[in-house]
Motif scaffolding. Structure first.
Motif, PDB file in Angstrom:
ATOM      1  N   GLU A 580       0.831  -1.203   0.000  1.00 54.03           N
ATOM      2  CA  GLU A 580       0.000   0.000   0.000  1.00 54.03           C
ATOM      3  C   GLU A 580       0.865   1.252   0.000  1.00 54.03           C
ATOM      4  N   THR A 581       1.944   1.228   0.796  1.00 54.70           N
ATOM      5  CA  THR A 581       2.841   2.385   0.838  1.00 54.70           C
ATOM      6  C   THR A 581       3.554   2.554  -0.501  1.00 54.70           C
ATOM      7  N   LEU A 582       3.945   1.456  -1.136  1.00 53.05           N
ATOM      8  CA  LEU A 582       4.572   1.546  -2.455  1.00 53.05           C
ATOM      9  C   LEU A 582       3.628   2.183  -3.468  1.00 53.05           C
ATOM     10  N   ARG A 583       2.335   1.860  -3.366  1.00 54.55           N
ATOM     11  CA  ARG A 583       1.360   2.483  -4.270  1.00 54.55           C
ATOM     12  C   ARG A 583       1.275   3.987  -4.010  1.00 54.55           C
ATOM     13  N   VAL A 584       1.376   4.352  -2.725  1.00 54.84           N
ATOM     14  CA  VAL A 584       1.357   5.771  -2.371  1.00 54.84           C
ATOM     15  C   VAL A 584       2.591   6.473  -2.936  1.00 54.84           C
ATOM     16  N   ILE A 585       3.724   5.803  -2.843  1.00 54.93           N
ATOM     17  CA  ILE A 585       4.962   6.371  -3.378  1.00 54.93           C
ATOM     18  C   ILE A 585       4.820   6.629  -4.879  1.00 54.93           C
ATOM     19  N   GLU A 586       4.357   5.616  -5.592  1.00 54.54           N
ATOM     20  CA  GLU A 586       4.229   5.761  -7.045  1.00 54.54           C
ATOM     21  C   GLU A 586       3.221   6.847  -7.395  1.00 54.54           C
ATOM     22  N   ARG A 587       2.079   6.868  -6.699  1.00 55.27           N
ATOM     23  CA  ARG A 587       1.061   7.882  -6.976  1.00 55.27           C
ATOM     24  C   ARG A 587       1.579   9.278  -6.671  1.00 55.27           C
ATOM     25  N   SER A 588       2.330   9.397  -5.567  1.00 61.59           N
ATOM     26  CA  SER A 588       2.844  10.704  -5.167  1.00 61.59           C
ATOM     27  C   SER A 588       3.823  11.245  -6.198  1.00 61.59           C
ATOM     28  N   ILE A 589       4.675  10.359  -6.714  1.00 60.08           N
ATOM     29  CA  ILE A 589       5.644  10.776  -7.734  1.00 60.08           C
ATOM     30  C   ILE A 589       4.933  11.123  -9.038  1.00 60.08           C
ATOM     31  N   ASP A 590       4.006  10.257  -9.443  1.00 56.84           N
ATOM     32  CA  ASP A 590       3.274  10.507 -10.683  1.00 56.84           C
ATOM     33  C   ASP A 590       2.476  11.805 -10.618  1.00 56.84           C
ATOM     34  N   ALA A 591       1.928  12.098  -9.435  1.00 55.23           N
ATOM     35  CA  ALA A 591       1.082  13.285  -9.273  1.00 55.23           C
ATOM     36  C   ALA A 591       1.858  14.575  -9.486  1.00 55.23           C
ATOM     37  N   HIS A 592       3.177  14.508  -9.325  1.00 54.55           N
ATOM     38  CA  HIS A 592       3.987  15.718  -9.470  1.00 54.55           C
ATOM     39  C   HIS A 592       4.791  15.728 -10.769  1.00 54.55           C
ATOM     40  N   LYS A 593       4.471  14.778 -11.653  1.00 56.66           N
ATOM     41  CA  LYS A 593       5.215  14.678 -12.903  1.00 56.66           C
ATOM     42  C   LYS A 593       4.935  15.879 -13.810  1.00 56.66           C
ATOM     43  N   TYR A 594       3.648  16.304 -13.858  1.00 55.01           N
ATOM     44  CA  TYR A 594       3.253  17.432 -14.694  1.00 55.01           C
ATOM     45  C   TYR A 594       2.515  18.468 -13.846  1.00 55.01           C
ATOM     46  N   ASP A 595       2.610  19.714 -14.251  1.00 53.77           N
ATOM     47  CA  ASP A 595       1.834  20.784 -13.613  1.00 53.77           C
ATOM     48  C   ASP A 595       0.562  21.014 -14.444  1.00 53.77           C
TER      49      ASP A 595
END
Length: 649
Positions: A580-595
């Motif tokens: 679950e934390t790994l999914r949060v990590i990936e989502r958090s990184i992806d969420a900041h990929k583009y503005d």
């Protein structure tokens, strides 16, 4: 928390790095002395390898035989000045002893203004030859002197050279550059880690090429010890407050340095004094505190053993404790040190077995310095351990981006240290089908590009640990590690960008030559060797790299380029952190990929709904279609915003 080391290295206890030759020089010192006639020398060697004495040998030769009239030794802080105190070198075979006039030991107590005046006086004195000062004193004096020729015929030796920077705002960096260009001064720079951990290089590429570089690796140092046999690095992830998990990481049977987190860090409780009290409670029961030394006597909770504990966090009585530490003469004098910013650079406690560090440190340089405290060779230990406790991000934590960043830095730091601590490998191009390696360190690779210019040769021979440090510290690479990005993206896009940024003078062909070395070196260091026998009894070797098995005789750069060199870092993270934390990590990184602005998010969300209805799947961020990629990242952004809104409600 798991107890399996991320890094585990065994050594051969050859005694080579600690034995001395007929001049009293250890292996590293003799290597430096061979370059004593060079005008500019850069020594990169780990803590405890003998850099201070190497400087003494070179400086005395320059004074006696090379026309140098004066020697200035600059150290980052006063406490390190004692490493350059008077030393008897003739007893072990050298022709002269190292002697410092006490008037010019400017690391002794006293104000900065008076020390600056003494340094200026020293430069014009006919009798005095050697001066010891701090980096700060040298900076202040340089600003007063305003004439680079005052340093003519002077050797300037800078200890812990990674404190210098080429940035315009760095006074010491500018002083060094100007003295190099405008005077006849010689320079000897020493560091245990030529990587600062920030974006500013130590020297400009042009000035760096002027230096004769001497590298002595961690592996050479530790493999050549007499007593130390193995070394391990472990990263323990905890949730909540680190003090609640301390019992699982602390081994009171080992002589230990505990570094508590900075009060400004997320891991800190913000009350450093209370943290010390709770750490001592975790160790055991206080019996007393010595009025003269400030040292606590504590009965260990787990073993009942009587321990001596030093507190370097509390200012009250710290001077007494530091004085006691300076006089340690045997293992039984001390068991545990609790520190905040002290007991790192230049601190000498050879009996230390374990460094327990809470929270991620500022840079790889700091990690190297802390590790150096426990990797001294000593008869009381066969194993040294570095353990870093890192806060694991909570899937419900609104500060998950910060926590993710901390974990990625910890993982990449351990990955670099694994390569620094292991033996060197030499990569060579396969020139004919039946070519065999000439020695065990050679690895033959088909299609591999060997260096075509002296510049590339220099980078590969001298800069690889620092280049790989820069690669691993790159934000995009760390993000790629976190989400196990494709090998093609990592090897052909992200790594070349770091190389081009670090070496802007390289051509595209030179960049690719360096890139191949970085990728192949990283991949092959993590490969495991398996042996099989065919029906004729011939032995075949296979390399297991990530999920691929490759015959050593078939090793080809095109195969290597299909492997993510940081797969191991991803594996370490996934083993230590729940899914679950790994999914949060990936989502958090992806969420900041583009503005994305709000209008674009709405548009992409609607397009994504149409995409799902048509294709019966969500948009894939690894798609070759740009619109599908942006839809995938827009959905990640919306999911992240929703999670944060729920958290704040």
């Amino acid at each position: 928390m798991k107890n399996k080391d991320v890094v585990s290295i065994n050594y051969h206890q050859t005694g080579k790095s600690t034995s001395t030759d007929e001049l009293g020089m250890r292996e590293m010192q003799a290597r430096v002395y061979q370059h004593r006639n060079s005008k500019y020398i850069l020594v990169k060697a780990p803590p405890a390898s003998g850099k201070s004495r190497a400087l003494m040998f070179v400086a005395l030769d320059k004074l006696a035989n090379q026309g140098i009239k004066k020697v200035i030794v600059a150290v980052p802080e006063r406490s390190i000045g004692r490493s350059f105190k008077d030393t008897n070198l003739t007893a072990q075979g050298f022709y002269e002893d190292w002697k410092v006039d006490s008037e010019y030991d400017l690391t002794l107590p006293g104000g900065d203004a008076g020390k600056v005046k003494k340094l200026i006086k020293f430069l014009s004195s006919d009798n005095s030859k050697i001066l010891i000062c701090t980096h700060a004193t040298l900076r202040f004096a340089y600003e007063k002197i305003a004439d680079d020729h005052k340093f003519d015929n002077t050797l300037i030796a800078i200890d812990e050279f990674h404190h210098v920077s080429s940035e315009d705002s760095s006074v010491l960096g500018n002083a060094l550059k100007n003295i190099m260009h405008n005077s006849s001064a010689h320079i000897l720079a020493m560091t245990g880690s030529y990587f600062r951990g920030d974006s500013a290089p130590i020297l400009s590429p042009e000035d760096e090429q002027e230096f004769d570089k001497i590298n002595y690796t961690y592996y050479e140092q530790l493999d050549g010890y007499k007593y130390l046999k193995s070394f391990g690095i472990d990263y323990k992830f905890y949730q909540g407050i680190y003090l609640d998990a301390l019992d699982e990481a602390l081994d009171t049977t080992k002589k230990t340095i505990i570094h508590i987190p900075s009060v400004n860090s997320g891991e800190s409780t913000k009350d450093k004094y209370d943290e010390v009290d709770e750490i001592i409670d975790a160790i055991g029961i206080i019996i007393n505190r010595d009025e003269n030394t400030g040292i606590y006597t504590v009965k260990a909770k787990t073993t009942g053993k009587i321990l001596k504990v030093a507190d370097l966090v509390n200012e009250d009585g710290r001077d007494k404790v530091q004085e006691y530490l300076r006089t340690l003469s045997r293992p039984d004098d001390l068991d545990i040190i609790i520190a905040l910013n002290l007991a790192k650079e230049g601190f000498d406690w050879p009996w230390a077995e374990q460094a327990l560090t809470i929270g991620y440190r500022r840079s790889l340089t700091e990690i190297v310095q802390i590790i150096g405290r426990v990797t001294r060779d000593s008869s009381n230990k066969t194993h040294a351990q570095f353990t870093n406790m890192i806060e694991q991000p909570d899937a419900k934590n609104s500060d998950v981006q910060y926590a993710v960043n901390q974990i990625l830095k910890a993982i990449t730091a351990s990955l670099l240290m694994e390569q620094v601590l292991a033996p060197e490998i030499h990569l060579k191009r396969r020139k004919h089908p039946h070519q065999k390696a000439e020695n065990g360190a050679d690895i033959i690779i088909g299609g591999f590009k060997e260096p075509s210019t002296p510049r590339v040769v220099s980078i590969i021979e001298n800069d690889m640990p620092d280049l790989k440090a820069a690669v691993l510290q790159d934000d995009k690479v760390k993000e790629g590690i976190a989400v196990n990005t494709s090998a093609e993206t990592m090897n052909k896009v992200l790594i070349p960008k770091v190389i081009m940024k670090r070496y802007p003078d390289l051509s595209n062909e030179e960049v690719d030559e360096v890139r191949q070395h970085v990728v192949a070196d990283t991949v092959l260091r993590h490969a495991k060797v398996d042996q099989t026998q065919d029906s004729q009894g011939n032995t075949n070797q296979f390399l297991r790299m990530a999920d691929k098995f490759i015959n050593v005789d078939d090793l080809d750069i095109n195969l290597i380029d299909k492997i993510n060199p940081f797969q191991r870092a991803y594996d370490v993270m996934s083993q230590n952190i729940d899914s679950e934390t790994l999914r949060v990590i990936e989502r958090s990184i992806d969420a900041h990929k583009y503005d994305f602005d709000n209008d674009e998010l709405v548009y992409l969300y609607n397009k994504a709904k149409e995409f799902v209805a048509k294709n019966n799947r969500k948009p894939d961020k690894n798609s070759k279609d740009d619109l599908e990629v942006r839809m995938a990242y827009a959905l990640a952004k919306l999911a992240d915003l929703k999670a944060r809104r729920i958290q704040n409600d």
